[in-house]
Design a protein around this motif. Sequence first.
Motif, PDB file in Angstrom:
ATOM      1  N   ALA A  72     -20.969  53.622  50.646  1.00 21.19           N
ATOM      2  CA  ALA A  72     -21.958  53.628  49.565  1.00 21.19           C
ATOM      3  C   ALA A  72     -23.117  52.713  49.939  1.00 21.19           C
ATOM      4  CB  ALA A  72     -21.317  53.156  48.259  1.00 21.19           C
ATOM      5  N   ASP A  73     -24.247  52.900  49.255  1.00 22.31           N
ATOM      6  CA  ASP A  73     -25.428  52.051  49.412  1.00 22.31           C
ATOM      7  C   ASP A  73     -25.655  51.261  48.130  1.00 22.31           C
ATOM      8  OD1 ASP A  73     -25.781  53.355  51.854  1.00 22.31           O
ATOM      9  OD2 ASP A  73     -27.183  54.819  50.996  1.00 22.31           O
ATOM     10  N   VAL A  74     -26.061  50.003  48.274  1.00 19.10           N
ATOM     11  CA  VAL A  74     -26.373  49.153  47.129  1.00 19.10           C
ATOM     12  C   VAL A  74     -27.852  48.789  47.196  1.00 19.10           C
ATOM     13  CG1 VAL A  74     -25.913  46.967  45.949  1.00 19.10           C
ATOM     14  CG2 VAL A  74     -24.048  48.186  47.093  1.00 19.10           C
ATOM     15  N   SER A  75     -28.567  48.953  46.101  1.00 18.70           N
ATOM     16  CA  SER A  75     -29.974  48.552  46.061  1.00 18.70           C
ATOM     17  C   SER A  75     -30.254  47.787  44.781  1.00 18.70           C
ATOM     18  CB  SER A  75     -30.886  49.782  46.162  1.00 18.70           C
ATOM     19  OG  SER A  75     -30.626  50.709  45.128  1.00 18.70           O
ATOM     20  N   TYR A  76     -31.269  46.907  44.847  1.00 16.49           N
ATOM     21  CA  TYR A  76     -31.672  46.163  43.652  1.00 16.49           C
ATOM     22  C   TYR A  76     -33.186  45.966  43.661  1.00 16.49           C
ATOM     23  CZ  TYR A  76     -31.746  41.980  46.694  1.00 16.49           C
ATOM     24  OH  TYR A  76     -32.015  41.077  47.685  1.00 16.49           O
ATOM     25  N   TRP A  77     -33.747  45.884  42.462  1.00 16.91           N
ATOM     26  CA  TRP A  77     -35.181  45.725  42.295  1.00 16.91           C
ATOM     27  C   TRP A  77     -35.466  45.176  40.898  1.00 16.91           C
ATOM     28  CZ3 TRP A  77     -32.333  50.057  41.978  1.00 16.91           C
ATOM     29  CH2 TRP A  77     -32.455  50.841  40.818  1.00 16.91           C
ATOM     30  N   GLY A  78     -36.671  44.766  40.665  1.00 18.80           N
ATOM     31  CA  GLY A  78     -37.040  44.256  39.347  1.00 18.80           C
ATOM     32  C   GLY A  78     -37.718  42.896  39.428  1.00 18.80           C
ATOM     33  N   ARG A  79     -37.897  42.277  38.281  1.00 20.52           N
ATOM     34  CA  ARG A  79     -38.644  41.031  38.161  1.00 20.52           C
ATOM     35  C   ARG A  79     -38.058  39.919  39.032  1.00 20.52           C
ATOM     36  NH1 ARG A  79     -39.549  37.781  32.422  1.00 20.52           N
ATOM     37  NH2 ARG A  79     -40.734  36.004  33.280  1.00 20.52           N
ATOM     38  N   TYR A  80     -36.739  39.847  39.114  1.00 16.23           N
ATOM     39  CA  TYR A  80     -36.097  38.738  39.832  1.00 16.23           C
ATOM     40  C   TYR A  80     -35.558  39.153  41.199  1.00 16.23           C
ATOM     41  CZ  TYR A  80     -36.538  36.416  35.359  1.00 16.23           C
ATOM     42  OH  TYR A  80     -37.058  35.862  34.189  1.00 16.23           O
ATOM     43  N   LYS A  81     -36.154  40.186  41.782  1.00 14.27           N
ATOM     44  CA  LYS A  81     -35.673  40.658  43.081  1.00 14.27           C
ATOM     45  C   LYS A  81     -35.817  39.593  44.166  1.00 14.27           C
ATOM     46  CE  LYS A  81     -39.991  42.952  44.506  1.00 14.27           C
ATOM     47  NZ  LYS A  81     -40.824  42.393  43.408  1.00 14.27           N
ATOM     48  N   ASP A  82     -36.904  38.793  44.124  1.00 12.40           N
ATOM     49  CA  ASP A  82     -37.093  37.763  45.150  1.00 12.40           C
ATOM     50  C   ASP A  82     -36.058  36.650  45.013  1.00 12.40           C
ATOM     51  OD1 ASP A  82     -39.269  39.127  46.201  1.00 12.40           O
ATOM     52  OD2 ASP A  82     -40.725  38.058  44.962  1.00 12.40           O
ATOM     53  N   ASP A  83     -35.768  36.262  43.771  1.00 15.18           N
ATOM     54  CA  ASP A  83     -34.719  35.257  43.549  1.00 15.18           C
ATOM     55  C   ASP A  83     -33.374  35.775  44.031  1.00 15.18           C
ATOM     56  OD1 ASP A  83     -36.688  33.756  42.409  1.00 15.18           O
ATOM     57  OD2 ASP A  83     -36.004  34.040  40.338  1.00 15.18           O
ATOM     58  N   ALA A  84     -33.099  37.045  43.742  1.00 15.25           N
ATOM     59  CA  ALA A  84     -31.836  37.639  44.160  1.00 15.25           C
ATOM     60  C   ALA A  84     -31.742  37.702  45.684  1.00 15.25           C
ATOM     61  CB  ALA A  84     -31.681  39.029  43.561  1.00 15.25           C
ATOM     62  N   HIS A  85     -32.880  38.014  46.321  1.00 13.36           N
ATOM     63  CA  HIS A  85     -32.877  38.087  47.780  1.00 13.36           C
ATOM     64  C   HIS A  85     -32.611  36.719  48.393  1.00 13.36           C
ATOM     65  CE1 HIS A  85     -34.830  38.390  51.820  1.00 13.36           C
ATOM     66  NE2 HIS A  85     -34.107  39.488  51.830  1.00 13.36           N
ATOM     67  N   GLU A  86     -33.172  35.679  47.813  1.00 11.20           N
ATOM     68  CA  GLU A  86     -32.931  34.324  48.314  1.00 11.20           C
ATOM     69  C   GLU A  86     -31.465  33.932  48.174  1.00 11.20           C
ATOM     70  OE1 GLU A  86     -34.457  29.747  47.433  1.00 11.20           O
ATOM     71  OE2 GLU A  86     -35.601  31.468  46.672  1.00 11.20           O
ATOM     72  N   GLN A  87     -30.829  34.408  47.099  1.00 14.22           N
ATOM     73  CA  GLN A  87     -29.438  34.055  46.841  1.00 14.22           C
ATOM     74  C   GLN A  87     -28.451  34.916  47.630  1.00 14.22           C
ATOM     75  OE1 GLN A  87     -28.349  31.589  44.934  1.00 14.22           O
ATOM     76  NE2 GLN A  87     -26.162  32.061  45.081  1.00 14.22           N
ATOM     77  N   PHE A  88     -28.736  36.227  47.731  1.00 16.56           N
ATOM     78  CA  PHE A  88     -27.751  37.160  48.278  1.00 16.56           C
ATOM     79  C   PHE A  88     -28.168  37.838  49.575  1.00 16.56           C
ATOM     80  CE2 PHE A  88     -26.970  37.015  43.708  1.00 16.56           C
ATOM     81  CZ  PHE A  88     -25.592  36.826  43.654  1.00 16.56           C
ATOM     82  N   GLY A  89     -29.461  37.804  49.892  1.00 19.44           N
ATOM     83  CA  GLY A  89     -29.919  38.514  51.076  1.00 19.44           C
ATOM     84  C   GLY A  89     -30.111  40.000  50.789  1.00 19.44           C
ATOM     85  N   GLY A  90     -30.039  40.799  51.836  1.00 21.09           N
ATOM     86  CA  GLY A  90     -30.247  42.242  51.713  1.00 21.09           C
ATOM     87  C   GLY A  90     -31.529  42.659  52.410  1.00 21.09           C
ATOM     88  N   GLU A  91     -31.507  43.809  53.048  1.00 26.50           N
ATOM     89  CA  GLU A  91     -32.663  44.307  53.799  1.00 26.50           C
ATOM     90  C   GLU A  91     -33.612  45.081  52.886  1.00 26.50           C
ATOM     91  OE1 GLU A  91     -31.655  47.915  56.264  1.00 26.50           O
ATOM     92  OE2 GLU A  91     -29.623  47.349  55.651  1.00 26.50           O
ATOM     93  N   HIS A  92     -34.851  45.237  53.343  1.00 23.68           N
ATOM     94  CA  HIS A  92     -35.784  46.127  52.671  1.00 23.68           C
ATOM     95  C   HIS A  92     -35.360  47.566  52.970  1.00 23.68           C
ATOM     96  CE1 HIS A  92     -38.839  43.398  51.082  1.00 23.68           C
ATOM     97  NE2 HIS A  92     -38.632  42.655  52.156  1.00 23.68           N
ATOM     98  N   ILE A  93     -35.186  48.371  51.946  1.00 24.96           N
ATOM     99  CA  ILE A  93     -34.821  49.775  52.108  1.00 24.96           C
ATOM    100  C   ILE A  93     -36.098  50.582  51.914  1.00 24.96           C
ATOM    101  CG2 ILE A  93     -33.362  51.651  51.297  1.00 24.96           C
ATOM    102  CD1 ILE A  93     -31.391  49.564  50.280  1.00 24.96           C
ATOM    103  N   GLY A  94     -36.725  50.938  53.002  1.00 26.55           N
ATOM    104  CA  GLY A  94     -38.057  51.510  52.959  1.00 26.55           C
ATOM    105  C   GLY A  94     -38.134  52.882  52.322  1.00 26.55           C
TER     106      GLY A  94
END
Length: 287
Positions: free
Chosen positions: A142-164
């Motif tokens: 499966a693929d997991v994606s996240y987005w929204g107002r706090y996406k940058d905070d989430a990326h700092e905490q959990f990582g994850g690549e840009h899914i172009g």
Amino acid sequence: MSESFVDLGKVDAPSGVMVLGMAGWIDQWRELGLTLPERARAVAAAGGGHFREWLCEAVAVPVAADRALPVRASTSASPFDGEPAIATLEVGLGLVWPESRDRRVPIRLGDLPVDRCGMVVGDAAALDAWTGMDDEPADGLADVSYWGRYKDDAHEQFGGEHIGRFGGDGPRGWLDLPVAEAATRAAELTAWCDRLHGQGLMVSVEKHTDDHRFRRAGWQHPLHVGVIEVGGCQVLGIEWDQGDHSMRHRGERVAGQVYPVTLEVDEAGEMVMRWAIPPYGFDDEVE
């Protein structure tokens, strides 16, 4: 003025029957009595046509079983964002136009709405194996994606690549995770956001069903088109832009938003199936 077409890819139909159908309902045919291949074979044996039951709709036609079949499209500007959107879908059938038919007169097969979940072109027998959004993936991933107002905070905490995505950055996340790991990671993101922010982060888990795989295959295509293997055959899927669908095709068949499918002859004297979607006109709006 002649239309200008772009190549979208190729499909194959070793069963000799090809289907243009609504992606969101392909897996539902088997729940309605006769299977998709059974229905499609009967329709194609009569020269091709439209068939429908409940919310499921498709057009089936006979095709050459021994070659790849080209799919192409012309475009018009979307009223939603001005980007190109499919105006005419054309599939080469690999069959010679019958001498008994007037080349100047298209053969009407019926009409189809644009499915909000996309459209699929492929072998009727292969599509019987199509896995829908509620099915389990054959590869267990499966693929997991996240987005929204706090996406940058989430990326700092959990990582994850840009899914172009074509024309944009797309969400962040992780591709090709085992289903259980994907579910765990999504739960951690959701719990973190609920604890610190309450809302402002969207999280999605997409299992590798065919329903998801065809959309993923089109992430980098300007017309959201991708080719995947289903049932041992090459199948082409088209994901419609949701804004464009809302502007041009909303209500689908219930609202009379259906578009003609015909058989016509190309420059080489072979048959093509054409699905023509007229350009959107703001003057046509119903008050």
